[in-house]
Design an enzyme around this catalytic site. Sequence first.
Site, PDB file in Angstrom:
ATOM      1  CG  ASP A 147      59.188   8.883  60.486  1.00  0.00           C
ATOM      2  OD1 ASP A 147      59.141   8.969  60.790  1.00  0.00           O
ATOM      3  OD2 ASP A 147      59.173   9.262  59.225  1.00  0.00           O
ATOM      4  CG  ASP A 205      52.589   7.923  57.701  1.00  0.00           C
ATOM      5  OD1 ASP A 205      52.745   8.605  58.944  1.00  0.00           O
ATOM      6  OD2 ASP A 205      52.877   7.423  56.513  1.00  0.00           O
TER       7      ASP A 205
HETATM    8  C1  GLA Z   1      57.213   7.758  58.034  1.00  0.00           C
HETATM    9  C2  GLA Z   1      56.152   9.059  58.272  1.00  0.00           C
HETATM   10  C3  GLA Z   1      55.311   9.991  56.770  1.00  0.00           C
HETATM   11  C4  GLA Z   1      57.070   9.917  56.076  1.00  0.00           C
HETATM   12  C5  GLA Z   1      57.308   8.817  56.025  1.00  0.00           C
HETATM   13  C6  GLA Z   1      58.300   9.057  54.418  1.00  0.00           C
HETATM   14  O1  GLA Z   1      55.827   6.827  57.476  1.00  0.00           O
HETATM   15  O2  GLA Z   1      55.696   9.539  59.611  1.00  0.00           O
HETATM   16  O3  GLA Z   1      55.024  10.598  57.373  1.00  0.00           O
HETATM   17  O4  GLA Z   1      58.119  10.707  56.689  1.00  0.00           O
HETATM   18  O5  GLA Z   1      58.028   8.022  56.877  1.00  0.00           O
HETATM   19  O6  GLA Z   1      59.445   7.527  54.702  1.00  0.00           O
END
Ligand code: GLA
Length: 400
Positions: A147, A205
């Site tokens: 990430d 997301d």
């Molecule tokens: C980000 C990612 C998500 C998830 C969260 C976890 O928002 O885009 O898919 O992995 O972090 O904290």
Amino acid sequence: MKFIKICFTLILFVQISFAQEKKLAATPPMGWMSWNIMSENPNEKDIKEMADAMVNSGMVQAGYQYIFLDDCWQGGRDNKNNIIADPKKFPSGIKALADYLHSIGMKLGIYSDAAPLTCGGYTASLNFEDQDAKTFASWGIDYLKYDYCNAPEDVETAKKRYGTIAQALRKSGRDIVLGICEWGPREPWNWGAQAGGQSWRTTYDIRDKWLDVEGQGGVGIYNVVDKMAGLASFSGPGKWNDGDMLVAGLHGTKGPSSAFKGVGCSQAEYQSQMSLYSMLNSPLYASCDIRKMDNEAKTIFTNEEIIALNQDILGKQAERKIKTDICDVFVRPLANGDFAIAVLNKSASAQNAKINFTELGLSGHYQIRDLWQHKIIGKNKMWSGEVKTHETKVFRLKKV
Ligand code: GLA
């Protein structure tokens, strides 16, 4: 003689590296991701139950091999700076979990971040890339979602940080797929493969909704599809555009997917996501509670004729050949010479569609197989019929 020997060794080395690179995510990874259902509390008991449910529901057999353990598993570092799992959440440790998953025919993905801390505020891998990659390899990890929270915004730093972790994984002694997750702002499709990633998220997301109309941050199914449709040229074996979680089975009930008015989708919308992500070669990862999954979600996830498109070894992402206010039509070639077409009705009411295959660049007559009805519906040079609101018809065309 010596020269020939050196050349031969070089060729062998190139072939071995090529074989190694080719083998990683030659088709899009498939599995289940912990983030939506478990968010802050992934733990070995629930994950093992989920894995068992994936075996029992037929999902593993259908190709969903991975458990993608997302954020919040970490318990800091030990006195040698080795990253460790939270001992309350994972009392037997991550290696034991990986061993268990491997013993039932599954694989384990794990999560870290290109900064000191993850999005959830847990220990991450910046400046510990080699050490963490070795730890992950020693645990038997098969995939790393990496990430980008708490990292600088510029693209050069992102390329560098993803490149560093990719190198570390390659040196770790284990084949570990790298999923880049910087959500799209630095256009990772332009550099992700070169940095050493096998996939890259294309948007922020996904939420459990069809369309984000308010620009609040989370995107809906069609926002992702619309984005990925323009990125076909970047996708191929070992380098996939990643559309984030499949939301079928959630029904607006749980987890981060319900944020930003993620109130749930219709069956047609969930079916469209599966259809279009398969056409577009996104990795496929379910996110509902598989232990309590409804039959509709199971039917969506385990449609093997649709999965066969996603996993087709040619790995050619569909192109959007028609885009109007009402419908999108996608086309892709398949390894055996067939074509797949998908017809999405974006409008708020049912529509009668008529698609001449020549408009899509496909001349002649084709046998038409409906991949949701699982039957051949005719031989023709066109298809016409009703498409419900937000439904996607998917056909496999075989030249006759
Ligand atoms: C980000 C990612 C998500 C998830 C969260 C976890 O928002 O885009 O898919 O992995 O972090 O904290």
